[in-house]
Structures are given as C-alpha cells and as structure tokens.
Design an enzyme around this catalytic site. Structure first.
Site, short mmCIF file in Angstrom:
data_model
loop_
_atom_site.label_atom_id
_atom_site.label_comp_id
_atom_site.label_asym_id
_atom_site.label_seq_id
_atom_site.Cartn_x
_atom_site.Cartn_y
_atom_site.Cartn_z
N HIS A 185 85.33 22.42 -20.21
CA HIS A 185 85.82 23.28 -21.29
C HIS A 185 86.84 22.54 -22.14
CE1 HIS A 185 84.41 27.11 -19.03
NE2 HIS A 185 83.51 26.69 -19.90
N GLU A 221 81.48 29.07 -13.59
CA GLU A 221 81.60 28.71 -12.16
C GLU A 221 81.32 29.93 -11.28
OE1 GLU A 221 85.35 26.96 -10.76
OE2 GLU A 221 84.85 27.82 -8.81
#
Ligand code: SF4
Length: 278
Positions: A41, A126
């Site tokens: 990210h 995740e």
C-alpha cells in the site's frame, strides 16, 4: 524547528521482498507482469512499478492466458490460488512470510477441527486472504461489539488469529473480550501482529509525548500507517498522515518547535540525512 526521526520507521522486510519480487519478474520476463492488488500500500511504489510495466488488477478475469502473475504481500485466498492454477498463469507469490505463517496455522488447526475468530478490518486484502483459507468456520470481528454478537458453530475448539498490521492495544482489548466470552479459546503461540507493526508503534509511544506534532508518511490505504497516526492522537499529540511532502500543511507546524517523523511499514523511510534520530 527540530525534527526528530522515529526508529524504526519505514519499509519492513516483507514490503522490500514483495517489491523486489515484482522488479525481478519484470527484469526476467519483461513487461507486462500482472500483480493482484497493490503489491504494497504505497502510491509511489505502485506508480514506479506501473511505469516499468507492472499491471495492477483486482480480479483474475483481467489477466490474459499465459500471463505472469504476482500475488501481493497481503496474501490471497485459496480460491484465488485455485483460479490462478486452473487458468495456467505463471505465479510468483510475494505474500509476506509473516502472513503465510498465519495461513499455515489456520490450515493446521482446521485439520484438527478448530473454528476461528479473526480480529481484523473488514475489506482489507490481508483479512480477505486469511479468511479465504477456509470455506467456512472463520468469523471476523472488528471490535468488542462484534465479539459480543458473533455466532460460532462450536466453541469447544476455537482459535484466534489476527491481521498482522493492527493496533497492538486495540487487538489486546478485542482479544480480552474474546477470552471473556470464550474462556477456552486458543490464542496464537506467538502474536500474529508482526514485529514491524509492533516496533513502529512502540517507537511512536516513546516519541509522541516528547514532540508537538507527529507526521506519519504513508498512503491512505496502509493499515499500519493509519494505526501510527491514531496511536499518537490517542496519546494527545496531533498527528497527520502524508503520502508526499506536497501534502504537508504549514498550519500544522504553526507555533510548534519539535516535530516527530515516522513512516509506516509500506512507506519509504523519510530522508535519512535529517539531523537527529530517536
Ligand atoms: Fe510482513 Fe508485517 Fe511488513 Fe506486512 S507489515 S509485509 S506482515 S513484516
């Protein structure tokens, strides 16, 4: 104005490894290389890799037959793995080994008949990857209210797993609520929150009370960067997250003499030649 650097800060080993996997795939096989989800990210890393020929996708239907595909550091579900294999992609797996450790634990305990409570943020890749290790028997809780409401299939064999990038303090509170409701619950042998998340939060805990304002370098989608900003604010220190120097607002620093600077595990560490390390 004095600028104080948190130590540690910035890229963790899992993020460096994931970026290197995409770069090496690009070098060896040439563009395009398809990457499922942002490899990490970080807006700048993603733009740089795009310029080198990486194509970021969310759905495998966007990947043409025979293509090379990289799974991001966040990990993927078993359904994604099966689909990639069925469609014959050449796959490189950049899942962080600390995320894989959680997946392996889930698979092992599932074989022993366990169900799971996962502590994490809904929609985070995740969490989707870890929840997707099983087709059933894994329940997501985001806060204490969710723990009170969750309906499990059975509570005799129940284990807890967590997203690796949570606030250590929030996760401890939610885990305590899980243990109150399910006293026999099995905790992870070693905490699932990774060392990189933990020690960046520890550094902010030391630093926040000693500075007037904290700047966190990180992209808005980065879970662990957001947790650093929230932690400083809970400790009473104004904190701001920026993706780049251009996001800095002069008003944040008006009348302040000491500025703390840190970076999430998916952000490049801020200027190492700044004068003082914590
Ligand atoms: Fe791995 Fe932790 Fe870095 Fe995520 S933040 S890539 S889990 S080391």
């Amino acid at each position: 104005m004095r600028v104080v650097l948190a130590q540690p800060r910035g890229f963790c080993a899992g993020v460096e490894r994931a970026i290197e996997i995409v770069e090496r795939a690009l070098e060896k096989y040439g563009p395009p290389i398809y990457v499922r989800h942002e490899i990490v990210h970080n807006t700048y890393v993603v733009s740089d890799l795009k310029a080198k020929g990486a194509i970021f996708i969310e759905d495998l239907c966007e990947v043409p037959p025979g293509a090379t595909l990289v799974f991001s550091a966040h990990g993927v579900s078993q359904a994604v793995r099966r689909e990639a294999a069925a469609r014959g992609f050449s796959v490189f797996d950049a899942t962080c080994p600390l995320v894989t450790k959680v997946h392996v634990e889930v698979a092992k305990l599932h074989k022993e008949g366990y169900e799971f409570i996962m502590i994490g943020h809904k929609g985070h890749p995740e969490v989707e990857g870890t929840m997707g290790q099983l087709s059933e028997g894994i329940y997501l809780v985001e806060d204490v209210a969710d723990v009170d409401a969750v309906q499990v299939g059975q509570s005799e064999k129940l284990a807890v797993v967590t997203q690796t990038t949570l606030s250590v303090d929030d996760a401890a509170q939610i885990l305590a609520a899980v243990k109150r409701r399910f006293p026999a619950v099995r905790e992870p042998k070693q905490q699932d929150i990774c060392y990189a998340t933990q020690n960046r939060q520890d550094a902010v805990k030391v630093m926040a009370p000693r500075v007037d304002v904290l700047v966190v370098v990180g992209s808005p989608t980065s879970s662990n960067s957001n947790r650093l900003r929230e932690l400083a604010e809970r400790l009473g220190t104004p904190a701001h997250m920026v993706d780049a120097a251009g996001d800095l607002e002069p008003a944040w620093f008006a009348g302040k003499s000491k500025v703390g600077l840190t970076a999430g595990a998916s952000a490049s560490p801020p200027a190492p030649r700044l004068p003082r390390c914590w």
